[in-house]
Design an enzyme around this catalytic site. Structure first.
Site, PDB file in Angstrom:
ATOM      1  N   MET A  48       1.038  -1.104  -0.135  1.00 55.25           N
ATOM      2  CA  MET A  48      -0.065   0.434  -0.550  1.00 55.25           C
ATOM      3  C   MET A  48       0.860   1.256  -0.148  1.00 55.25           C
ATOM      4  O   MET A  48       0.185   2.725  -0.309  1.00 55.25           O
ATOM      5  CB  MET A  48      -0.961   0.064   1.305  1.00 55.25           C
ATOM      6  CG  MET A  48      -1.699  -1.471   0.844  1.00 55.25           C
ATOM      7  SD  MET A  48      -3.319  -0.736   2.177  1.00 55.25           S
ATOM      8  CE  MET A  48      -3.020  -0.735   3.580  1.00 55.25           C
ATOM      9  N   LEU A  69       6.334   3.029   1.276  1.00 54.29           N
ATOM     10  CA  LEU A  69       7.620   2.345   1.262  1.00 54.29           C
ATOM     11  C   LEU A  69       8.552   2.172   2.473  1.00 54.29           C
ATOM     12  O   LEU A  69       9.093   3.275   2.526  1.00 54.29           O
ATOM     13  CB  LEU A  69       8.230   1.546  -0.156  1.00 54.29           C
ATOM     14  CG  LEU A  69       7.374   1.307  -1.230  1.00 54.29           C
ATOM     15  CD1 LEU A  69       7.618   1.192  -2.358  1.00 54.29           C
ATOM     16  CD2 LEU A  69       6.413   0.481  -0.752  1.00 54.29           C
ATOM     17  N   HIS A  94       9.215  -3.010   3.639  1.00 53.80           N
ATOM     18  CA  HIS A  94       9.012  -3.401   1.878  1.00 53.80           C
ATOM     19  C   HIS A  94       9.919  -3.968   1.627  1.00 53.80           C
ATOM     20  O   HIS A  94       9.742  -4.903   0.424  1.00 53.80           O
ATOM     21  CB  HIS A  94       8.543  -2.626   1.545  1.00 53.80           C
ATOM     22  CG  HIS A  94       6.685  -2.327   2.385  1.00 53.80           C
ATOM     23  ND1 HIS A  94       7.453  -0.820   2.867  1.00 53.80           N
ATOM     24  CD2 HIS A  94       5.970  -2.640   2.679  1.00 53.80           C
ATOM     25  CE1 HIS A  94       5.361  -0.750   3.250  1.00 53.80           C
ATOM     26  NE2 HIS A  94       4.335  -1.156   3.267  1.00 53.80           N
ATOM     27  N   GLY A 141       4.647  -9.893   4.232  1.00 50.73           N
ATOM     28  CA  GLY A 141       5.485  -9.854   5.479  1.00 50.73           C
ATOM     29  C   GLY A 141       4.619 -10.838   6.587  1.00 50.73           C
ATOM     30  O   GLY A 141       3.301 -11.093   6.336  1.00 50.73           O
ATOM     31  N   GLU A 142       5.667 -11.517   7.494  1.00 47.28           N
ATOM     32  CA  GLU A 142       4.833 -12.118   8.823  1.00 47.28           C
ATOM     33  C   GLU A 142       4.517 -11.754   9.211  1.00 47.28           C
ATOM     34  O   GLU A 142       3.608 -11.172  10.544  1.00 47.28           O
ATOM     35  CB  GLU A 142       6.463 -13.020   9.351  1.00 47.28           C
ATOM     36  CG  GLU A 142       6.509 -15.109   8.760  1.00 47.28           C
ATOM     37  CD  GLU A 142       7.117 -15.289   9.350  1.00 47.28           C
ATOM     38  OE1 GLU A 142       8.072 -14.748  10.131  1.00 47.28           O
ATOM     39  OE2 GLU A 142       7.861 -16.663   9.057  1.00 47.28           O
TER      40      GLU A 142
END
Ligand code: AMP
Length: 279
Positions: A29, A32, A36, A147-148
């Site tokens: 989204m 950054l 990211h 991403g976790e």
């Protein structure tokens, strides 16, 4: 690096690739940060071509103010992406994606969607799955990176791929943190100085909870965390949960061989921060 804002021109470019080329895809989204970029760098290493999308998806926001205040740093994002040799950036607007019908599809994720974030952000995962499915149709990635940091989202996307029989491999990536432990997030730039210096308490608490989890049961750890936040002057706990990594259901009894994770959501004023840790 090429930037496309129209679906047709991006599709045309993707169609021009030779058969057998691997496409790595990182949906974002924007606003950054290094978190990211860690996903994008991994995608660059593992694929022939990398596509990054920047789209603040309206249907996944349960609060209008959160959507309106979501940071937008497009010029800087493009500079960062160029500097790491990203190939393609997709920057559609909401009309390009949704037309006049800005609504999400209804999905069934076998209960994953009702836990944690699903309880506190109504309709959030329907919005996420709608946009990710749409972006997959447009980009046709070989591998997609998530991403976790948003662990529940990652599990839901994996479920989406299985349930809808999508031809893409989902790759989960470790949480990238600031040096003081705070999980990187686009929302961090909205924190005041005081909130920013208080925020590392979230990860510190997760680390302690992990230690205590080794010696006490889940309920005791939950009580301990709730107490830690009870009188905190700046951070307000929304939830702390210890859950099974696969089902995301709250842990009642620890079964050996199963993997568990602690999940947390905290407010600093209006700003909502989430984090998690493997136990
Ligand atoms: P967002 O722009 O917040 O939608 O995030 C885009 C992708 O980056 C998602 O897959 C996130 O889970 C991932 N991401 C965001 N922050 C981090 C972080 N600190 N570490 C690793 N991945 C992240």
């Amino acid at each position: 690096m090429n930037v496309y804002s129209e679906i047709t021109s991006l599709k045309k470019r993707i169609k021009s690739f030779n058969k057998g080329i691997t496409i790595g895809f990182v949906p974002t989204m924007g606003a950054l940060h290094q978190g990211h970029l860690s996903l994008i760098k991994k995608a660059i290493k593992e694929n022939d071509v990398v596509v990054v999308s920047i789209f603040v998806n309206p249907t996944q926001f349960d609060k209008k103010e959160d959507l309106e205040n979501y940071p937008n740093t497009l010029d800087n994002d493009l500079l960062l992406l160029k500097a790491i040799n990203c190939d393609i950036v997709f920057t559609p607007n909401a009309k390009e994606i949704y037309g006049k019908n800005e609504v999400s599809e209804d999905f069934n994720f076998d209960g994953l969607e009702f836990q944690m974030e699903g309880k506190f952000r109504k309709g959030h995962f329907n919005g996420v799955a709608t946009i990710v499915k749409r972006l997959f149709e447009i980009v046709t990635p070989t591998n997609a990176y998530f991403g976790e940091k948003d662990f529940q989202q990652l599990q839901i996307i994996k479920k989406l791929v299985v349930k809808q029989n999508l031809n893409v491999t989902i790759i989960g990536c470790e949480i990238f943190r600031e040096s003081d432990g705070l999980a990187m997030s686009s929302r961090n730039v909205r924190l005041s100085k005081t909130q920013r210096s208080a925020a590392p308490f979230i990860y510190k608490t997760l680390l302690k909870a992990k230690k205590i989890f080794g010696t006490k049961n889940a309920d005791k750890v939950m009580n301990w965390v709730e107490n830690e936040f009870k009188n905190h002057p700046i951070l307000k706990l929304e939830y702390f949960e210890i859950a099974d990594e696969k089902t995301l259901k709250p842990t009642k009894k620890v079964i050996s061989g199963e993997k568990y994770r602690a999940f947390i959501a905290v407010f600093a004023g209006e700003i909502r921060l989430i984090d998690n840790i493997s136990l």
